[in-house]
Design a protein around this motif. Structure first.
Motif, PDB file in Angstrom:
ATOM      1  N   GLU A  35       0.907  -1.149   0.034  1.00  0.00           N
ATOM      2  CA  GLU A  35       0.013   0.104  -0.121  1.00  0.00           C
ATOM      3  C   GLU A  35       0.907   1.197  -0.002  1.00  0.00           C
ATOM      4  O   GLU A  35       1.749   1.518   0.989  1.00  0.00           O
ATOM      5  N   PRO A  36       0.666   2.187  -0.857  1.00  0.00           N
ATOM      6  CA  PRO A  36       1.522   3.396  -1.042  1.00  0.00           C
ATOM      7  C   PRO A  36       1.195   4.148   0.452  1.00  0.00           C
ATOM      8  O   PRO A  36      -0.006   4.122   0.778  1.00  0.00           O
ATOM      9  N   GLN A  37       2.025   5.200   0.650  1.00  0.00           N
ATOM     10  CA  GLN A  37       1.734   5.916   1.874  1.00  0.00           C
ATOM     11  C   GLN A  37       1.324   7.459   1.260  1.00  0.00           C
ATOM     12  O   GLN A  37       2.214   7.648   0.505  1.00  0.00           O
ATOM     13  N   LEU A  38       0.342   7.822   2.001  1.00  0.00           N
ATOM     14  CA  LEU A  38      -0.201   9.140   1.681  1.00  0.00           C
ATOM     15  C   LEU A  38       0.304  10.262   2.673  1.00  0.00           C
ATOM     16  O   LEU A  38       0.278   9.679   4.113  1.00  0.00           O
ATOM     17  N   VAL A  39       0.811  11.161   2.489  1.00  0.00           N
ATOM     18  CA  VAL A  39       1.400  12.276   3.201  1.00  0.00           C
ATOM     19  C   VAL A  39       0.908  13.575   2.919  1.00  0.00           C
ATOM     20  O   VAL A  39       1.255  14.037   1.828  1.00  0.00           O
ATOM     21  N   ARG A  40       0.344  14.171   3.677  1.00  0.00           N
ATOM     22  CA  ARG A  40       0.091  15.573   3.749  1.00  0.00           C
ATOM     23  C   ARG A  40       1.274  16.644   3.794  1.00  0.00           C
ATOM     24  O   ARG A  40       1.889  16.369   4.536  1.00  0.00           O
ATOM     25  N   ASP A  41       1.619  17.427   2.776  1.00  0.00           N
ATOM     26  CA  ASP A  41       2.803  18.124   2.854  1.00  0.00           C
ATOM     27  C   ASP A  41       2.349  19.539   2.829  1.00  0.00           C
ATOM     28  O   ASP A  41       2.105  20.090   1.593  1.00  0.00           O
ATOM     29  N   ALA A  42       2.169  20.091   3.891  1.00  0.00           N
ATOM     30  CA  ALA A  42       1.761  21.731   3.752  1.00  0.00           C
ATOM     31  C   ALA A  42       3.075  22.476   3.569  1.00  0.00           C
ATOM     32  O   ALA A  42       3.988  22.307   3.482  1.00  0.00           O
ATOM     33  N   LEU A  43       2.683  23.524   2.560  1.00  0.00           N
ATOM     34  CA  LEU A  43       3.830  24.368   1.925  1.00  0.00           C
ATOM     35  C   LEU A  43       4.246  25.221   3.148  1.00  0.00           C
ATOM     36  O   LEU A  43       3.520  25.518   4.128  1.00  0.00           O
TER      37      LEU A  43
END
Length: 84
Positions: A35-43
């Protein structure tokens, strides 16, 4: 020198919906078992969730995924693949 390489591909996508759809489609199109990992990347410096990009991180220890195909894949969601 033969060792286990920790190769990862990072797809940068514009929002969570795109990231979730892309992660699901990766398994169907590329046969990605893990399963790919989802990561939130705030600017940097942005607190507004609307300005966050989402990263889809997938491991490719065997080097089986083609970078050009991943570029085209990410582009379907207005995203791109980060060079390591």
């Amino acid at each position: 020198m033969a060792g286990v390489s920790d190769v990862r591909h990072v797809l940068v996508l514009p929002d969570r919906d795109a990231a979730e759809e892309a992660a699901e489609a990766l398994g169907e199109r590329f046969g990605v078992a893990e399963e790919p990992q989802l990561v939130r990347d705030a600017l940097a410096g942005e607190d507004d969730a609307e300005d966050a990009q989402w990263l889809v991180v997938l491991r490719d220890e065997d080097g089986e995924l083609d970078a050009a195909e991943l570029d085209e894949f990410a582009a379907e969601w207005d995203g791109w693949r980060e060079e390591p």
